[in-house]
Design a protein around this motif. Sequence first.
Motif, PDB file in Angstrom:
ATOM      1  N   SER A   1       0.823  -1.212   0.000  1.00 33.10           N
ATOM      2  CA  SER A   1       0.000   0.000   0.000  1.00 33.10           C
ATOM      3  C   SER A   1       0.862   1.270   0.000  1.00 33.10           C
ATOM      4  N   GLU A   2       1.979   1.237   0.718  1.00 32.29           N
ATOM      5  CA  GLU A   2       2.874   2.411   0.744  1.00 32.29           C
ATOM      6  C   GLU A   2       3.483   2.645  -0.643  1.00 32.29           C
ATOM      7  N   ASN A   3       3.903   1.568  -1.289  1.00 32.43           N
ATOM      8  CA  ASN A   3       4.502   1.705  -2.612  1.00 32.43           C
ATOM      9  C   ASN A   3       3.466   2.095  -3.655  1.00 32.43           C
ATOM     10  N   ARG A   4       2.223   1.690  -3.469  1.00 32.70           N
ATOM     11  CA  ARG A   4       1.166   2.124  -4.400  1.00 32.70           C
ATOM     12  C   ARG A   4       0.972   3.632  -4.313  1.00 32.70           C
ATOM     13  N   GLN A   5       1.018   4.169  -3.094  1.00 31.30           N
ATOM     14  CA  GLN A   5       0.903   5.627  -2.929  1.00 31.30           C
ATOM     15  C   GLN A   5       2.089   6.327  -3.578  1.00 31.30           C
ATOM     16  N   TRP A   6       3.280   5.783  -3.375  1.00 31.10           N
ATOM     17  CA  TRP A   6       4.484   6.337  -3.993  1.00 31.10           C
ATOM     18  C   TRP A   6       4.352   6.297  -5.521  1.00 31.10           C
ATOM     19  N   ALA A   7       3.895   5.146  -6.056  1.00 29.63           N
ATOM     20  CA  ALA A   7       3.752   4.987  -7.501  1.00 29.63           C
ATOM     21  C   ALA A   7       2.698   5.941  -8.060  1.00 29.63           C
TER      22      ALA A   7
END
Length: 57
Positions: free
Chosen positions: A29-35
Amino acid sequence: MRLQFSTKVSQVFSGKRQVYKGLGRADTSENRQWAEGIGQQYQLILIAQMQDYLTLA
């Protein structure tokens, strides 16, 4: 994770039907926000380049 560009954008900038950009991160979920942020940055860059392209055409 990877970004996938639309067919129109892919054809204009690469001449290929579909273009992907690997991000080298796990699907969390954190990397999805970053992406999402990276995708927005790419979108702004591509819009600016398309405007330049259309101005020169």
